[in-house]
Design a protein around this motif. Structure first.
Motif, PDB file in Angstrom:
ATOM      1  N   TYR A 175      -1.533  -5.238  -2.827  1.00 49.36           N
ATOM      2  CA  TYR A 175      -2.289  -5.899  -3.887  1.00 49.36           C
ATOM      3  C   TYR A 175      -1.328  -6.567  -4.858  1.00 49.36           C
ATOM      4  O   TYR A 175      -0.180  -6.141  -5.020  1.00 49.36           O
ATOM      5  CB  TYR A 175      -3.160  -4.886  -4.641  1.00 49.36           C
ATOM      6  CG  TYR A 175      -4.158  -4.179  -3.755  1.00 49.36           C
ATOM      7  CD1 TYR A 175      -5.416  -4.719  -3.511  1.00 49.36           C
ATOM      8  CD2 TYR A 175      -3.828  -2.968  -3.136  1.00 49.36           C
ATOM      9  CE1 TYR A 175      -6.321  -4.078  -2.685  1.00 49.36           C
ATOM     10  CE2 TYR A 175      -4.730  -2.322  -2.305  1.00 49.36           C
ATOM     11  CZ  TYR A 175      -5.975  -2.883  -2.086  1.00 49.36           C
ATOM     12  OH  TYR A 175      -6.873  -2.246  -1.268  1.00 49.36           O
TER      13      TYR A 175
ATOM     14  N   PRO B 155     -13.724  -8.104  -5.223  1.00 46.45           N
ATOM     15  CA  PRO B 155     -12.915  -8.509  -4.068  1.00 46.45           C
ATOM     16  C   PRO B 155     -13.160  -9.960  -3.670  1.00 46.45           C
ATOM     17  O   PRO B 155     -12.234 -10.655  -3.237  1.00 46.45           O
ATOM     18  CB  PRO B 155     -13.364  -7.539  -2.969  1.00 46.45           C
ATOM     19  CG  PRO B 155     -13.958  -6.382  -3.683  1.00 46.45           C
ATOM     20  CD  PRO B 155     -14.564  -6.929  -4.929  1.00 46.45           C
TER      21      PRO B 155
ATOM     22  N   ILE C 128      -8.748   0.979  -6.450  1.00 44.13           N
ATOM     23  CA  ILE C 128      -8.718  -0.477  -6.689  1.00 44.13           C
ATOM     24  C   ILE C 128     -10.126  -0.987  -6.970  1.00 44.13           C
ATOM     25  O   ILE C 128     -10.351  -1.789  -7.895  1.00 44.13           O
ATOM     26  CB  ILE C 128      -8.114  -1.213  -5.478  1.00 44.13           C
ATOM     27  CG1 ILE C 128      -6.596  -0.993  -5.402  1.00 44.13           C
ATOM     28  CG2 ILE C 128      -8.446  -2.697  -5.519  1.00 44.13           C
ATOM     29  CD1 ILE C 128      -5.788  -1.795  -6.386  1.00 44.13           C
ATOM     30  N   SER C 129     -11.092  -0.537  -6.191  1.00 38.69           N
ATOM     31  CA  SER C 129     -12.473  -0.988  -6.355  1.00 38.69           C
ATOM     32  C   SER C 129     -13.011  -0.627  -7.735  1.00 38.69           C
ATOM     33  O   SER C 129     -13.643  -1.455  -8.412  1.00 38.69           O
ATOM     34  CB  SER C 129     -13.349  -0.374  -5.261  1.00 38.69           C
ATOM     35  OG  SER C 129     -14.706  -0.715  -5.448  1.00 38.69           O
TER      36      SER C 129
ATOM     37  N   SER D 269     -11.532 -12.107  -6.809  1.00 43.28           N
ATOM     38  CA  SER D 269     -10.103 -11.801  -6.941  1.00 43.28           C
ATOM     39  C   SER D 269      -9.450 -12.647  -8.033  1.00 43.28           C
ATOM     40  O   SER D 269      -8.399 -13.251  -7.830  1.00 43.28           O
ATOM     41  CB  SER D 269      -9.386 -12.021  -5.600  1.00 43.28           C
ATOM     42  OG  SER D 269      -9.860 -11.138  -4.625  1.00 43.28           O
TER      43      SER D 269
ATOM     44  N   ARG E  67      -5.546  -9.476  -6.570  1.00 44.76           N
ATOM     45  CA  ARG E  67      -5.666 -10.148  -5.271  1.00 44.76           C
ATOM     46  C   ARG E  67      -5.318  -9.173  -4.156  1.00 44.76           C
ATOM     47  O   ARG E  67      -4.331  -8.450  -4.227  1.00 44.76           O
ATOM     48  CB  ARG E  67      -4.714 -11.347  -5.238  1.00 44.76           C
ATOM     49  CG  ARG E  67      -4.695 -12.127  -3.940  1.00 44.76           C
ATOM     50  CD  ARG E  67      -3.893 -13.421  -4.104  1.00 44.76           C
ATOM     51  NE  ARG E  67      -2.508 -13.155  -4.423  1.00 44.76           N
ATOM     52  CZ  ARG E  67      -1.543 -13.026  -3.520  1.00 44.76           C
ATOM     53  NH1 ARG E  67      -1.832 -13.119  -2.221  1.00 44.76           N
ATOM     54  NH2 ARG E  67      -0.301 -12.800  -3.898  1.00 44.76           N
ATOM     55  N   THR E  68      -6.159  -9.150  -3.126  1.00 39.47           N
ATOM     56  CA  THR E  68      -5.901  -8.318  -1.954  1.00 39.47           C
ATOM     57  C   THR E  68      -5.107  -9.110  -0.929  1.00 39.47           C
ATOM     58  O   THR E  68      -5.474 -10.238  -0.584  1.00 39.47           O
ATOM     59  CB  THR E  68      -7.214  -7.850  -1.308  1.00 39.47           C
ATOM     60  OG1 THR E  68      -7.985  -7.117  -2.265  1.00 39.47           O
ATOM     61  CG2 THR E  68      -6.944  -6.963  -0.099  1.00 39.47           C
TER      62      THR E  68
ATOM     63  N   THR F 281      -8.018   2.461  -1.888  1.00 36.73           N
ATOM     64  CA  THR F 281      -9.094   1.464  -1.851  1.00 36.73           C
ATOM     65  C   THR F 281     -10.154   1.766  -2.902  1.00 36.73           C
ATOM     66  O   THR F 281     -10.628   0.867  -3.605  1.00 36.73           O
ATOM     67  CB  THR F 281      -9.741   1.435  -0.454  1.00 36.73           C
ATOM     68  OG1 THR F 281      -8.735   1.181   0.529  1.00 36.73           O
ATOM     69  CG2 THR F 281     -10.797   0.346  -0.373  1.00 36.73           C
TER      70      THR F 281
ATOM     71  N   ASN G 257       0.830  -1.216   0.000  1.00 40.15           N
ATOM     72  CA  ASN G 257       0.000   0.000   0.000  1.00 40.15           C
ATOM     73  C   ASN G 257       0.864   1.266   0.000  1.00 40.15           C
ATOM     74  O   ASN G 257       0.574   2.228  -0.716  1.00 40.15           O
ATOM     75  CB  ASN G 257      -0.916  -0.003   1.225  1.00 40.15           C
ATOM     76  CG  ASN G 257      -1.944  -1.115   1.183  1.00 40.15           C
ATOM     77  OD1 ASN G 257      -2.429  -1.475   0.113  1.00 40.15           O
ATOM     78  ND2 ASN G 257      -2.287  -1.659   2.340  1.00 40.15           N
TER      79      ASN G 257
ATOM     80  N   TYR H 269      -4.233  -8.852   2.800  1.00 38.10           N
ATOM     81  CA  TYR H 269      -4.798  -8.119   3.930  1.00 38.10           C
ATOM     82  C   TYR H 269      -3.758  -7.271   4.647  1.00 38.10           C
ATOM     83  O   TYR H 269      -2.696  -7.747   5.041  1.00 38.10           O
ATOM     84  CB  TYR H 269      -5.433  -9.111   4.903  1.00 38.10           C
ATOM     85  CG  TYR H 269      -6.129  -8.479   6.082  1.00 38.10           C
ATOM     86  CD1 TYR H 269      -7.220  -7.626   5.916  1.00 38.10           C
ATOM     87  CD2 TYR H 269      -5.697  -8.722   7.379  1.00 38.10           C
ATOM     88  CE1 TYR H 269      -7.855  -7.050   6.987  1.00 38.10           C
ATOM     89  CE2 TYR H 269      -6.339  -8.156   8.474  1.00 38.10           C
ATOM     90  CZ  TYR H 269      -7.418  -7.309   8.257  1.00 38.10           C
ATOM     91  OH  TYR H 269      -8.047  -6.740   9.339  1.00 38.10           O
TER      92      TYR H 269
END
Length: 281
Positions: A160, A146, A135-136, A149, A153-154, A132, A113, A156
């Protein structure tokens, strides 16, 4: 060795170390501490004027910027800075294209991030929600989500990663769509995952009619099953004449109405038996 010679050697050693540190810390538009931190992460060279990070020194994936690539039902022309999906141009704002470019360049590695923040918003503090949101929106435009994916891929609380299979070239071999919407005599292909139907240019499929909202309905294809849900449209979504207010299963030959636009849902079953013809052919 006398004291004078010792002092000369000491000054020489310090001078050599200083010049080495200066070389490590040198970088276009970088402060010493930030440049050294970048070198330590193995990302050197790094220049904010680039669209993307340069690859790491060892084991890096070659830059895709000199070629076109395809993934899922999308293709990317890096020189033209253009994304197409299902044969239609998908408009992307500059930062969104840059984000996609970075993730493809670094695949399959995870981009943190903080790195993405530095690339997309150099020398500017932004809230985490900015990344965020970007990305969305990008996921929606390339047919990802999400939960699935399949493409992005996220990881956590980390970052990404681009996880889709990539092919060189502008397009993948065209397959007969397993599901589609028919609007009069036009076939609108539906891809695996979420398909946003609406009047907006970012939608896929695009249904350009005045009674259709910009983002009207979501048709989801997953493992041979299809559902449709209204996205708060002005004129509603109907399945076989009934207005829906929750995700609703679709079957082959169902009639869908988005406002006053009538569509026909068709699903192809590759495993279906060949029809038997009786009588003379």
């Amino acid at each position: 060795m006398n004291q004078g010679n010792e002092n000369k050697l000491l000054r020489g050693a310090l001078s050599g170390r200083g010049s080495r540190d200066a070389r490590l810390n040198a970088g276009p538009g970088r402060g010493p501490r930030r440049a050294f931190a970048t070198e330590q992460r193995g990302l050197w060279p790094y220049d904010r004027s680039w669209a993307i990070l340069a690859p790491a020194r060892s084991g890096a994936t070659p830059s895709p910027r000199s070629m076109n690539i395809a993934f899922a039902d999308c293709s990317v022309d890096f020189k033209a800075r253009q994304l197409t999906r299902g044969g239609r141009i998908v408009p992307l704002e500059p930062k969104m294209f840059q984000l996609l470019e970075v993730l493809i360049e670094r695949r399959p590695a995870v981009v943190s991030n903080s790195e993405l923040d530095e690339i997309l918003w150099p020398k500017v503090y932004v809230a985490r929600t900015s990344l965020t949101r970007l990305i969305s929106e990008l996921r929606t435009l390339i047919g990802d989500s999400p939960r699935e994916s399949r493409i992005i891929r996220t990881v956590y609380k980390t970052g990404y990663a681009f996880c889709a299979d990539v092919m060189a070239g502008t397009t993948r071999p065209q397959a007969i769509p397993a599901a589609s919407l028919w609007w009069s005599d036009r076939q609108l292909a539906l891809s695996e995952g979420a398909n946003i139907a609406g009047r907006g240019e970012e939608c896929s499929p695009v249904i350009d009619a005045s009674t259709v909202s910009r983002r009207h309905a979501r048709v989801t294809i997953r493992r041979g099953m299809a559902t449709i849900e209204d996205l708060g449209s002005t004129n509603g979504t109907y399945v076989n004449g009934v207005r829906i207010c929750a995700p609703t299963a679709l079957a082959d030959d169902d009639e869908i109405a988005l406002g006053k636009v009538v569509l026909r849902f068709r699903a192809r079953d590759p495993a279906a038996s060949t029809a038997f013809v009786t009588g003379d052919a």
